[in-house]
Design an enzyme around this catalytic site. Sequence first.
Site, PDB file in Angstrom:
ATOM      1  N   LEU A  53       0.865  -1.182   0.000  1.00  3.29           N
ATOM      2  CA  LEU A  53       0.000   0.000   0.000  1.00  3.29           C
ATOM      3  C   LEU A  53       0.900   1.230   0.000  1.00  3.29           C
ATOM      4  O   LEU A  53       1.860   1.292   0.777  1.00  3.29           O
ATOM      5  CB  LEU A  53      -0.891   0.029   1.251  1.00  3.29           C
ATOM      6  CG  LEU A  53      -2.269  -0.618   1.177  1.00  3.29           C
ATOM      7  CD1 LEU A  53      -2.955  -0.529   2.532  1.00  3.29           C
ATOM      8  CD2 LEU A  53      -3.143   0.023   0.108  1.00  3.29           C
ATOM      9  N   ASP A  54       0.607   2.209  -0.856  1.00  4.59           N
ATOM     10  CA  ASP A  54       1.385   3.440  -0.871  1.00  4.59           C
ATOM     11  C   ASP A  54       1.330   4.119   0.493  1.00  4.59           C
ATOM     12  O   ASP A  54       0.330   3.991   1.215  1.00  4.59           O
ATOM     13  CB  ASP A  54       0.843   4.399  -1.928  1.00  4.59           C
ATOM     14  CG  ASP A  54       1.146   3.931  -3.344  1.00  4.59           C
ATOM     15  OD1 ASP A  54       2.165   3.247  -3.537  1.00  4.59           O
ATOM     16  OD2 ASP A  54       0.355   4.254  -4.256  1.00  4.59           O
TER      17      ASP A  54
END
Length: 335
Positions: A53-54
């Site tokens: 996940l960024d």
Amino acid sequence: MRLLTVSLSGALLVNKVPGVSSFGSIEQLQKLMITRDGVHRKELPKLGHGGTLDPFATGVLPILTGRAVKLARYFLGATKTYRGVIRFGETTIPGDPTDPISETSNHLPSSIEELRALARNLTQQPYLQTPPMHSAKKVGGRPLYELARQGKDIERAPKLCHLHRFEILSYEKPKATFELVCSSGTYVRTLAQDFARLLGSVAMLDKLERATTGVFHLSHAMTLAEIESALQSGQEWDELKCWVPFNQLLRGYARAEASPDEAQALIHGQQTILPQILSRMESNITEKITPISDHAHENQFVAIYCTQLLVAVAAKQRGAWELERVFTSPEAQQT
């Protein structure tokens, strides 16, 4: 008896908070394990995540522990559900709020109907996406984001992504809320930018939350702060609502049952027993896998159990079934 981290084999469904990377979340969890159980770093189980996940994004991030790290590839291939906000009229190089605005446009989509029509159209045709330079995808063994930091922009081959559902929930200029169900490896911030270009505008993500990965839902996840609080109140690791035991991690995949004798044969690598086990499965394996995983586009996977214990994973490659993973007992089945 207290379950120490050195014995953990399963997954913690972490609700990742903004501003922390996926690997940063793992590091925070390691520190919590060391503090809570008084173990040395070298005594910690292996840890790995089930899909990046960024840093700006939030939502469910499976962190696999112990033997379960060997199951990471099945998590990585799982279908994902996202919720978020697209802001039209301006964008950044990575397509998220972490960089300065790099481009603007005075042209905004005219209506929610226009947005919904295009979103629906994208689910009905192939979507080829070029991976962004600001991503962890590796080229020549190096993550693209390392090359981007050096000011390099190299050619990237586009990848076929599958948008199973792309729904615009609301639109109040310049922002649109959406829900997306897509294949593994789809960069949602790049989708937002591509979406805007098709409308003659530019856009970026304001917010992004991952609601599901495979069969695992955000409602079962906990932030690391919530995990720490629960442990301090006396709960054990395997009592946390976000804990998924090793033997339940592949529950969304096609499943076959092996007898104790067949399980022993698999553990000893006897491939010839596979057709006998798989012949007892119901209907078509591909149909069972497709709803939660995009592996069906390349390979097919079946989790093989014996009396509720995960024994092996079989994969169909080039038309033939083969053993891909075998898990010995009893230590692989501790939790």
